[in-house]
Design an enzyme around this catalytic site. Sequence first.
Site, PDB file in Angstrom:
ATOM      1  N   CYS A   1       0.872  -1.178   0.000  1.00 35.26           N
ATOM      2  CA  CYS A   1       0.000   0.000   0.000  1.00 35.26           C
ATOM      3  C   CYS A   1       0.902   1.218   0.000  1.00 35.26           C
ATOM      4  CB  CYS A   1      -0.916   0.002   1.218  1.00 35.26           C
ATOM      5  SG  CYS A   1      -2.288   1.180   1.042  1.00 35.26           S
TER       6      CYS A   1
ATOM      7  N   CYS B   1      -0.124   4.209   1.662  1.00 34.55           N
ATOM      8  CA  CYS B   1      -0.520   5.208   2.666  1.00 34.55           C
ATOM      9  C   CYS B   1       0.546   5.462   3.732  1.00 34.55           C
ATOM     10  CB  CYS B   1      -1.858   4.844   3.312  1.00 34.55           C
ATOM     11  SG  CYS B   1      -1.844   3.314   4.244  1.00 34.55           S
TER      12      CYS B   1
ATOM     13  N   LYS C   1     -11.638  -7.878   6.177  1.00 36.97           N
ATOM     14  CA  LYS C   1     -11.049  -7.014   7.192  1.00 36.97           C
ATOM     15  C   LYS C   1     -11.967  -5.862   7.498  1.00 36.97           C
ATOM     16  CE  LYS C   1      -7.157  -3.914   7.641  1.00 36.97           C
ATOM     17  NZ  LYS C   1      -6.449  -2.971   6.844  1.00 36.97           N
TER      18      LYS C   1
ATOM     19  N   LYS D   1     -12.375  -5.167   2.133  1.00 32.12           N
ATOM     20  CA  LYS D   1     -11.827  -4.297   3.174  1.00 32.12           C
ATOM     21  C   LYS D   1     -12.735  -3.092   3.350  1.00 32.12           C
ATOM     22  CE  LYS D   1      -7.816  -1.517   4.357  1.00 32.12           C
ATOM     23  NZ  LYS D   1      -6.381  -1.300   4.192  1.00 32.12           N
TER      24      LYS D   1
HETATM   25  C1  PBG Z   1      -2.828   0.034   4.803  1.00 33.27           C
HETATM   26  C2  PBG Z   1      -3.404  -0.809   5.912  1.00 33.27           C
HETATM   27  C3  PBG Z   1      -4.190  -0.423   6.987  1.00 33.27           C
HETATM   28  C4  PBG Z   1      -4.340  -1.569   7.801  1.00 33.27           C
HETATM   29  C5  PBG Z   1      -3.673  -2.605   7.160  1.00 33.27           C
HETATM   30  N1  PBG Z   1      -3.109  -2.113   5.988  1.00 33.27           N
HETATM   31  C6  PBG Z   1      -4.739   0.896   7.370  1.00 33.27           C
HETATM   32  C7  PBG Z   1      -5.803   1.528   6.574  1.00 33.27           C
HETATM   33  O1  PBG Z   1      -6.292   0.991   5.591  1.00 33.27           O
HETATM   34  O2  PBG Z   1      -6.148   2.653   6.933  1.00 33.27           O
HETATM   35  C8  PBG Z   1      -5.070  -1.636   9.098  1.00 33.27           C
HETATM   36  C9  PBG Z   1      -4.616  -2.711  10.042  1.00 33.27           C
HETATM   37  C10 PBG Z   1      -5.052  -2.565  11.469  1.00 33.27           C
HETATM   38  O3  PBG Z   1      -5.843  -1.666  11.822  1.00 33.27           O
HETATM   39  O4  PBG Z   1      -4.600  -3.369  12.272  1.00 33.27           O
HETATM   40  N2  PBG Z   1      -3.746   0.504   3.900  1.00 33.27           N
END
Ligand code: PBG
Length: 327
Positions: free
Chosen positions: A119, A121, A247, A194
Site C-alpha cells: 500500500c 498510505c 477485514k 476491506k
Molecule cells: C494500509 C493498511 C491499513 C491496515 C492494514 N493495511 C490501514 C488503513 O487501511 O487505513 C489496518 C490494520 C489494522 O488496523 O490493524 N492501507
Amino acid sequence: MELLQRPRRLRKNELVRNMVRETRVSKSALIYPVFVREGKKIKEPIPSMEGQFRYSTDELLYELEKLAQAGIRRVMLFGIPDKKDELGSGAWAEDGIVQKALRLAKKEFPDLYYITDVCLCEYTSHGHCGMLSGCSVENDKTLPLLAKTALSHVQAGADMVAPSDMMDGRVLAIRNCLDENGFVDTPILSYAVKYASSFYGPFREAAGSAPSFGDRKGYQMDYHNRKEGLKEAALDVQEGADILMVKPALSYLDVIQEVANRFDLPVAAYSVSGEYAMMKAAAKMGWIDEAGVICESAVSIFRAGADILLTYFAKELAQYIDEGRIG
Ligand code: PBG
C-alpha cells in the site's frame, strides 16, 4: 423423564469436550503483523497498542526469534519510512524500509514465511493509499505504483504480497507485473473485502498513516454492504488472487462466513488494531478476562469460516494452544 437426546453428555469433561470440538485452531493458521522502522536498536512502544512495537531492523530479528520459538512462522511486514512524499516513492525504493528488513530477515531466518502489506498510505505525505489528482485518489495511475511496490518486495525476498489499498484492478496489475518478471509462483493474498473502518485507528497512529484530509470512503467499502463484499471477492478471484481476506474481523463475521461458503480459495481474516486495543484496554481495567476473550474471539473468526487469522495476539494464542485452552 424420557429424554433421548441429552447434549450435556458430550460436555461431561474436558476430554470429551475437546474431542467433539467443531473448530480447531492451529499455529500454522496464524499470521503476526509487525511494524518495521528506520534506525538502530529501537523498539518503540505503540501507545494505543500495548504490547506492540515499531522495530528497527536489528531489533526485528530478536522479535522474529521469539516468534519462531513460540511456533509462529508467518509474519506480515508493515514499513514505517523516515521520509514521506507526494507519490509514496519509499514504498518501492530499493533501500526502502520493508526491502531492507526483508533482506536481513530472510538471511537470518530463512525458515519463516514473509508476507508484505502492499500500500502507499504509510509512504505518502497526504496519507492516502494512492496517487492524488486534486483531492481525489486516482485509481488507474496508482496501479503501476502498487505493482512496482509489490515487485520490489518480492525481489527483496517476500514470499507473498498482500495489497491493501482497495484500488480497482490492483490484483491483476500486480499479477501481471510479477509474472512478467518471472515470479509466477509468488502468491497474492488480497485484502479483497476491506471496509472503511474506525477500527483501524490505532494502526494509523502506529504507522503515521492517517489521511491528512478527507477519509478513505472513496476506495474502502461501506460497512452497510454485504453483497458488495462478494462482488469484490469475485473480482479478485478473476484477477488472480490466491487468498481472499476480509477485514476487519469481529464486526464482519457474517461477511467472512459468506465469502468462505461462496469461494473455493482460502479465506483470511484480519483482526485489526482497534479490536486488539479494545480487548487490551478492557483487560487492563480488570473488566474482562484477557486470555478468555482472546481465545473466544479468535475461535469465533475460525468458526465463521476463516482458514487463516492475522492477529496481534498471535503469540498469546500460540501459548494458549500449547496450554490446551484452545486448539
Ligand atoms: C494500509 C493498511 C491499513 C491496515 C492494514 N493495511 C490501514 C488503513 O487501511 O487505513 C489496518 C490494520 C489494522 O488496523 O490493524 N492501507
